[in-house]
Write a protein that holds these residues in place. Structure first.
Motif, PDB file in Angstrom:
ATOM      1  N   ASP B  18       0.819  -1.217   0.000  1.00 24.49           N
ATOM      2  CA  ASP B  18       0.000   0.000   0.000  1.00 24.49           C
ATOM      3  C   ASP B  18       0.850   1.262   0.000  1.00 24.49           C
ATOM      4  O   ASP B  18       0.625   2.178  -0.762  1.00 24.49           O
ATOM      5  CB  ASP B  18      -0.944   0.009   1.207  1.00 24.49           C
ATOM      6  CG  ASP B  18      -2.137  -0.905   0.988  1.00 24.49           C
ATOM      7  OD1 ASP B  18      -2.548  -1.057  -0.172  1.00 24.49           O
ATOM      8  OD2 ASP B  18      -2.632  -1.494   1.969  1.00 24.49           O
ATOM      9  N   ARG B  19       1.804   1.327   0.927  1.00 18.98           N
ATOM     10  CA  ARG B  19       2.678   2.510   0.944  1.00 18.98           C
ATOM     11  C   ARG B  19       3.995   2.168   1.613  1.00 18.98           C
ATOM     12  O   ARG B  19       4.104   1.170   2.337  1.00 18.98           O
ATOM     13  CB  ARG B  19       1.992   3.695   1.626  1.00 18.98           C
ATOM     14  CG  ARG B  19       1.664   3.483   3.070  1.00 18.98           C
ATOM     15  CD  ARG B  19       0.639   4.534   3.543  1.00 18.98           C
ATOM     16  NE  ARG B  19       0.106   4.130   4.839  1.00 18.98           N
ATOM     17  CZ  ARG B  19       0.622   4.520   6.012  1.00 18.98           C
ATOM     18  NH1 ARG B  19       1.646   5.346   6.053  1.00 18.98           N
ATOM     19  NH2 ARG B  19       0.094   4.099   7.140  1.00 18.98           N
ATOM     20  N   VAL B  20       4.964   3.023   1.336  1.00 11.02           N
ATOM     21  CA  VAL B  20       6.313   2.810   1.849  1.00 11.02           C
ATOM     22  C   VAL B  20       6.742   4.056   2.607  1.00 11.02           C
ATOM     23  O   VAL B  20       6.521   5.176   2.136  1.00 11.02           O
ATOM     24  CB  VAL B  20       7.309   2.545   0.693  1.00 11.02           C
ATOM     25  CG1 VAL B  20       8.706   2.286   1.238  1.00 11.02           C
ATOM     26  CG2 VAL B  20       6.831   1.377  -0.161  1.00 11.02           C
ATOM     27  N   VAL B  21       7.293   3.879   3.795  1.00  5.44           N
ATOM     28  CA  VAL B  21       7.743   5.019   4.594  1.00  5.44           C
ATOM     29  C   VAL B  21       9.231   4.854   4.879  1.00  5.44           C
ATOM     30  O   VAL B  21       9.671   3.779   5.284  1.00  5.44           O
ATOM     31  CB  VAL B  21       6.955   5.082   5.933  1.00  5.44           C
ATOM     32  CG1 VAL B  21       7.523   6.151   6.847  1.00  5.44           C
ATOM     33  CG2 VAL B  21       5.476   5.309   5.675  1.00  5.44           C
ATOM     34  N   ASP B  22      10.006   5.897   4.639  1.00  2.00           N
ATOM     35  CA  ASP B  22      11.435   5.845   4.976  1.00  2.00           C
ATOM     36  C   ASP B  22      11.584   5.943   6.483  1.00  2.00           C
ATOM     37  O   ASP B  22      10.997   6.821   7.105  1.00  2.00           O
ATOM     38  CB  ASP B  22      12.160   7.041   4.342  1.00  2.00           C
ATOM     39  CG  ASP B  22      12.407   6.804   2.864  1.00  2.00           C
ATOM     40  OD1 ASP B  22      12.660   5.643   2.495  1.00  2.00           O
ATOM     41  OD2 ASP B  22      12.335   7.778   2.091  1.00  2.00           O
ATOM     42  N   GLU B  23      12.352   5.050   7.064  1.00  2.00           N
ATOM     43  CA  GLU B  23      12.612   5.150   8.501  1.00  2.00           C
ATOM     44  C   GLU B  23      13.945   5.828   8.724  1.00  2.00           C
ATOM     45  O   GLU B  23      14.017   6.969   9.130  1.00  2.00           O
ATOM     46  CB  GLU B  23      12.606   3.755   9.143  1.00  2.00           C
ATOM     47  CG  GLU B  23      11.248   3.081   9.168  1.00  2.00           C
ATOM     48  CD  GLU B  23      10.284   3.716  10.155  1.00  2.00           C
ATOM     49  OE1 GLU B  23      10.709   4.504  10.994  1.00  2.00           O
ATOM     50  OE2 GLU B  23       9.067   3.413  10.066  1.00  2.00           O
ATOM     51  N   ILE B  24      15.014   5.089   8.460  1.00  2.00           N
ATOM     52  CA  ILE B  24      16.375   5.632   8.576  1.00  2.00           C
ATOM     53  C   ILE B  24      17.117   5.150   7.332  1.00  2.00           C
ATOM     54  O   ILE B  24      16.529   4.484   6.487  1.00  2.00           O
ATOM     55  CB  ILE B  24      17.069   5.147   9.880  1.00  2.00           C
ATOM     56  CG1 ILE B  24      17.044   3.616   9.971  1.00  2.00           C
ATOM     57  CG2 ILE B  24      16.390   5.763  11.096  1.00  2.00           C
ATOM     58  CD1 ILE B  24      17.818   3.062  11.136  1.00  2.00           C
ATOM     59  N   ALA B  25      18.393   5.457   7.225  1.00  2.00           N
ATOM     60  CA  ALA B  25      19.155   5.050   6.048  1.00  2.00           C
ATOM     61  C   ALA B  25      19.019   3.549   5.832  1.00  2.00           C
ATOM     62  O   ALA B  25      19.214   2.758   6.766  1.00  2.00           O
ATOM     63  CB  ALA B  25      20.630   5.420   6.228  1.00  2.00           C
TER      64      ALA B  25
END
Lengths: 364, 282
Positions: B18-25
C-alpha cells in the motif's frame, strides 16, 4: 503379520504384479564392480533386477523426497500474480529396499509428517508408495564393509514399516511377510503358498547367522556414543580433530537416508514465469547458516561437524522424531574422503572417552 | 498410508503493497495487506514477536519480524536492505504485489507477563520486533505495572519509528529513555551505549517482578545482558528474539537450528536462560 513362501523363480513376479496394479516400480540393478543403482523397471530391464547386491550409494529416499523438487509455479501478468502449487503423487513402488533404508523412510515420515506442520509434498509422494523390503542375507553381496544396521537396530530384517518383506531362505525358496493390508493382498497370487514350521525355523536360523557376518566394528559402541553426545561430554578437541578431516563436500549428507535439510530457490523459467524448487542442502556446507549481511553463527568447520553428529545422535532429537537420524547403512563411511563417516566418529568418541575416563589400576 | 488432508505450509498468499515510509538510512517500512480479506483477518491474529516469510518471486523468500501489534489496524514490515531479497522488497512500488505466509514462531507470551514491570532494551533495528510488544503493552496498559523503554542508536539520524518515540516520550504511562553513540544535529540527550542509560541520574530500572526484553546487535546484546545481571535480573526474566537464516519457517529445512531448538518453531523468542541451554553459540 501373515507370511507366505514362494519359489525364487517367482520373486520377480511380484514386480510384475505391482506394475500391473499401475505402480512405477524402482528396483536395484548392478553396474560394473561395486556400482549399483535403483532404476525404473521396464519390460526390457526387468530380467536384470538383482536381489542380492551391494546397497546403492544413492539412497531410495529420493523417490519420496527428491533431490530437486518443484514446489510451485508463479505467473506474472499485468502486475498480477498467480501462484499454483505443483503436486506430484505418482503411484510408485520400491522393490528390494534394504532394511536400513526402510528405517530411513520411517524417520522421514516422522520428521515430515509429525509435529506442528506437515509437509504436503512429502505426504503426497509417500501415501502412494509401496515398499518391498529385501532382507540382507548374503554376506558376500548384501553386507558391506561399513554396514552397521545391527548396531543401529534397523536390520538386517526390518520389523515394520514395509508393505512386503522378502527373505531368501536358500534352496530356491523365499519367505514373504506382509506388513500392511496392501502387502497381504498380494498373497492372493497363485505363486504364493503357505509355509511350514520348518520355514519359520529356517528364517530364524538364517537371521542368527547373518547377524554374525557383519564385520567386527566399533559401532557396537554406538549406543554409548549416543549417551556421550547427548550429555555433551565430547571434548572440543575431538570435534576439532573431526572437523580438520572434513573437506566440507557434503557427500555424507547426500547419501544419507535420514538427512532432511533442504534449501529453496526460485528460478525464472519463462519471461513471466518463475518456479520455486527445493533442493537437498547440507549442514556440512559453509553457507548453510550464513545470513544476509554475512554473519555466520556456525563459522568453524568443526562446529558444523559437531552439529551433524549432535543432530543425528542426541537423545533430544531421538525423542523429538521418535527415531534416530542414523540407520546404520554405512554410506557416509564409504563416501567420506576424510574417513569421518559415522563408524569412524563413533570410534573417535570411544577413544576419547577411554582417555578421559582412564583411571589408576587397582592396587594389588 | 491413510493421511488426512493438510494445508500447504509452503504456499504464500498474495499481498499488495500500500505505501512505503522511509525510517532511517537503508531501512523502510512497508505497509501491505493480503488481497484476500479472509487471509488478512486470519493473519491479524498474530502475537507480538512472531514473524512472517516474505516472497519476492524470482529472488526468494526471507523471514521478517512483525513490528505491528495485533491491536493496530495496519500490517507492515520494517526491513533493512541487506541482501538480495530485501533489495527486491525495497525496489517495490505501492500497488505492486508480492506474497507472504505466516505468522510463524512462538512470539512473546505477553499474557504471562500480566501484573509485571516491563523493561524494553533495544539497539538500532532491534526495535523492530520490540515495537510490537511495546504497542501491545500500551494497548493493555492496565495489565502491566511500570513500562520502561531504553533505546540506543548510532546517531540521532538512526532513531527509527520517530512518531512512536515522540508519543512514548510524552506519554505518562511509559518512561522512554534514548541514547546515541555519537551526538549530531543538535542532539541534547544522552550520549553513550544503551546500558549507560541504566545508571543515568533519575533513572530507576525496575528489577523485582520485571521482564526485560532485549534486542539488538550481538555486541550490544552481550553488554546489556551483563548490565542487567549486574542490576540483579535473573536469566529467566530476560527475553530476546533470535534471528537465523531460514528457508521454510515451519521446522523442516533445518537451517535455523541452534543446538536443540528450531528458531522458527521453538523460537524466535527465548529467555536468556533457554538461550544458554541450547548447546550452541547464538
Amino acid at each position: 503379520m501373515k507370511a507366505r513362501i514362494l519359489d525364487s523363480a517367482d520373486v520377480l513376479k511380484i514386480v510384475d504384479l505391482l506394475r500391473q496394479q499401475g505402480h512405477e516400480v524402482f528396483a536395484p540393478f548392478g553396474g560394473r564392480g561395486r556400482d549399483t543403482c535403483y532404476d525404473s523397471v521396464t519390460d526390457q530391464n526387468r530380467g536384470e533386477i538383482q536381489i542380492h547386491l551391494p546397497n546403492p550409494y544413492y539412497p531410495p529416499k529420493r523417490f519420496i523426497f527428491p533431490h530437486i523438487e518443484r514446489l510451485m509455479k508463479v505467473q506474472r501478468s499485468d502486475g498480477d500474480l498467480q501462484i499454483e502449487p505443483t503436486y506430484r503423487e505418482p503411484k510408485r513402488a520400491i522393490f528390494g529396499i534394504r532394511s536400513c533404508d526402510v528405517a530411513g523412510i520411517w524417520h522421514l515420515d516422522r520428521f515430515f509428517l509429525g509435529r506442528e506442520h506437515r509437509d504436503i509434498y512429502y505426504e503426497k509422494r509417500r501415501k502412494n508408495m509401496f515398499l518391498v523390503n529385501v532382507v540382507c542375507t548374503d554376506p558376500a553381496r548384501d553386507i558391506g564393509e561399513e554396514c552397521f544396521c545391527v548396531c543401529a537396530d534397523t536390520g538386517p530384517a526390518a520389523r515394520e514399516h514395509f508393505d512386503l518383506q522378502l527373505m531368501d531362505l536358500g534352496g530356491g525358496e523365499f519367505m514373504a511377510v506382509a506388513g500392511t493390508e496392501a502387502g497381504e493382498a498380494l498373497f492372493s497370487a497363485p505363486f504364493f503358498r503357505k509355509g511350514t514350521e520348518e520355514h519359520v525355523a529356517k528364517r530364524r536360523a538364517i537371521l542368527g547367522e547373518v547377524r554374525k557376518s557383519f564385520k567386527p566394528s566399533t559401532t557396537s559402541w554406538f549406543s554409548a556414543a549416543i549417551r556421550h553426545v547427548s550429555a555433551g561430554r565430547i571434548q572440543e578437541k575431538t570435534w576439532e580433530e573431526i572437523g580438520k578431516r572434513c573437506l566440507e563436500c557434503g557427500g555424507c549428507t547426500y547419501v544419507c537416508p535420514a538427512c532432511t535439510c533442504f534449501t529453496v530457490s526460485d528460478r525464472q523459467v519463462g519471461p513471466d514465469e518463475v518456479e520455486r524448487v527445493r533442493i537437498w542442502d547440507a549442514c556440512a556446507l559453509g553457507g548453510f547458516t550464513r545470513m544476509a549481511g554475512g554473519h555466520n553463527p556456525r563459522r568453524a568447520v568443526h562446529d558444523r561437524r559437531n552439529r551433524r553428529f549432535f543432530r543425528k545422535l542426541s537423545h533430544y532429537f531421538i525423542q523429538r522424531e521418535l527415531s534416530m537420524a542414523c540407520v546404520g547403512c554405512g554410506r557416509c563411511a564409504a563416501v567420506c574422503h576424510g574417513d569421518i563417516g559415522m563408524p569412524s566418529v563413533v570410534e573417535m568418541i570411544r577413544r576419547e572417552t577411554a582417555e578421559v575416563d582412564k583411571h589408576e589400576p587397582v592396587a594389588r | 498410508m491413510n493421511l488426512s488432508p493438510v494445508d500447504n505450509c509452503y504456499l504464500p498468499k498474495i499481498a499488495i503493497l500500500d505505501r512505503v515510509v522511509d525510517e532511517i538510512a537503508e531501512v523502510k517500512t512497508f505497509y501491505w495487506r493480503f488481497t484476500d480479506p479472509a487471509e488478512q483477518a486470519a493473519f491479524k491474529k498474530f502475537r507480538p514477536g512472531q514473524f512472517a516469510q516474505v516472497s519476492l518471486f524470482g529472488i526468494g523468500e526471507f523471514p521478517a519480524s512483525l513490528p505491528p501489534s495485533p491491536t493496530e489496524a495496519d500490517t507492515f514490515f520494517t526491513v533493512k536492505q541487506v541482501g538480495s531479497c530485501s533489495a527486491a522488497l525495497h525496489a517495490l512500488k505501492p500497488g505492486d504485489k508480492f506474497a507472504v505466509r505466516g505468522p510463524y514462531g512462538n512470539g512473546f507470551p505477553m499474557e504471562e507477563y500480566y501484573g509485571k514491570n516491563l523493561v524494553f532494551v533495544a539497539g538500532g533495528i532491534g526495535l523492530i520486533p520490540l515495537r510490537s510488544c511495546i504497542i501491545y503493552a500500551l494497548a493493555h496498559r492496565e495489565k502491566y505495572k511500570r513500562i520502561q523503554i531504553f533505546l540506543g542508536a548510532k546517531t540521532p539520524r538512526d532513531l527509527m519509528y520517530r512518531d512512536n518515540l515522540r508519543e512514548w516520550e510524552k506519554s505518562a504511562g511509559v518512561e522512554c529513555h534514548l541514547t546515541v553513540d555519537r551526538a549530531a544535529d543538535g542532539w541534547t540527550g544522552n550520549v553513550g551505549v544503551v546500558g549507560s542509560l541504566f545508571k543515568k541520574p533519575g533513572v530507576q530500572v525496575a528489577v523485582e517482578d520485571t521482564v526485560a526484553f532485549v534486542c539488538g546487535p550481538p555486541i550490544m546484546f552481550r553488554f546489556v545482558i551483563k548490565d542487567l545481571k549486574a542490576l540483579g535480573f535473573q536469566d529467566k526474566n530476560i527475553v530476546s528474539t533470535l534471528e537465523r537464516y531460514m528457508k521454510c519457517g515451519v521446522g523442516k529445512c533445518g537451517h535455523c537450528c541452534i543446538g536443540v531448538a528450531y528458531v522458527c518453531v521453538d523460537g524466535p523468542v527465548f529467555t536468556y536462560d533457554q538461550i544458554q541451554k541450547l548447546g550452541e553459540d547464538i
